[in-house]
Design a protein around this motif. Structure first.
Motif, PDB file in Angstrom:
ATOM      1  N   CYS A 135      -6.583  11.937  -1.942  1.00  0.00           N
ATOM      2  CA  CYS A 135      -7.689  11.709  -1.012  1.00  0.00           C
ATOM      3  C   CYS A 135      -8.381  13.038  -0.694  1.00  0.00           C
ATOM      4  CB  CYS A 135      -7.176  11.071   0.276  1.00  0.00           C
ATOM      5  SG  CYS A 135      -8.488  10.668   1.447  1.00  0.00           S
TER       6      CYS A 135
ATOM      7  N   GLY B 118      -5.644   7.542   3.123  1.00  0.00           N
ATOM      8  CA  GLY B 118      -4.548   7.012   2.315  1.00  0.00           C
ATOM      9  C   GLY B 118      -4.502   5.500   2.267  1.00  0.00           C
TER      10      GLY B 118
ATOM     11  N   CYS C  22       0.846  -1.190   0.000  1.00  0.00           N
ATOM     12  CA  CYS C  22       0.000   0.000   0.000  1.00  0.00           C
ATOM     13  C   CYS C  22       0.888   1.249   0.000  1.00  0.00           C
ATOM     14  CB  CYS C  22      -0.901   0.005   1.233  1.00  0.00           C
ATOM     15  SG  CYS C  22      -2.093   1.356   1.234  1.00  0.00           S
TER      16      CYS C  22
ATOM     17  N   CYS D  72      -6.611   2.944   1.214  1.00  0.00           N
ATOM     18  CA  CYS D  72      -7.850   2.755   0.453  1.00  0.00           C
ATOM     19  C   CYS D  72      -8.560   1.443   0.779  1.00  0.00           C
ATOM     20  CB  CYS D  72      -7.566   2.852  -1.036  1.00  0.00           C
ATOM     21  SG  CYS D  72      -6.812   4.431  -1.515  1.00  0.00           S
TER      22      CYS D  72
ATOM     23  N   CYS E 225     -13.814   9.721  -2.028  1.00  0.00           N
ATOM     24  CA  CYS E 225     -13.291   9.860  -3.389  1.00  0.00           C
ATOM     25  C   CYS E 225     -14.324   9.548  -4.475  1.00  0.00           C
ATOM     26  CB  CYS E 225     -12.044   8.999  -3.564  1.00  0.00           C
ATOM     27  SG  CYS E 225     -12.301   7.251  -3.219  1.00  0.00           S
TER      28      CYS E 225
ATOM     29  N   ASN F 198      -1.293   7.786  -1.920  1.00  0.00           N
ATOM     30  CA  ASN F 198      -2.751   7.791  -1.955  1.00  0.00           C
ATOM     31  C   ASN F 198      -3.320   9.053  -1.309  1.00  0.00           C
ATOM     32  OD1 ASN F 198      -2.656   5.277  -3.139  1.00  0.00           O
ATOM     33  ND2 ASN F 198      -3.128   4.169  -1.252  1.00  0.00           N
TER      34      ASN F 198
END
Length: 64
Positions: free
Chosen positions: A12, A23, A3, A25, A41, A8
């Motif tokens: 976001c 972050g 990840c 997901c 999102c 991320n």
């Protein structure tokens, strides 16, 4: 698969500051799915700020 939380976070749009899933997901989607919601999102910034993440709001938003 690793990840990429920091990467991320760049995309976001969640405005809930103390969110521990920001972050991450996979955790975010699982959390909102249990609540019959969708993550931030999936919505525009304007709709996200209402914190109405219901599936009904998602359908209404995309039907406008």
């Amino acid at each position: 698969m690793e990840c990429t939380i920091e990467k991320n976070k760049e995309n976001c749009n969640c405005t809930y500051s103390p969110c521990p899933r920001k972050g991450n997901c996979c955790e975010c989607i699982a959390y909102h799915r249990k609540k019959d919601e969708l993550p931030a999102c999936f919505f525009s910034d304007e709709v996200e700020k209402t914190y109405d993440r219901s599936i009904e709001r998602f359908i209404a938003y995309h039907s406008e």
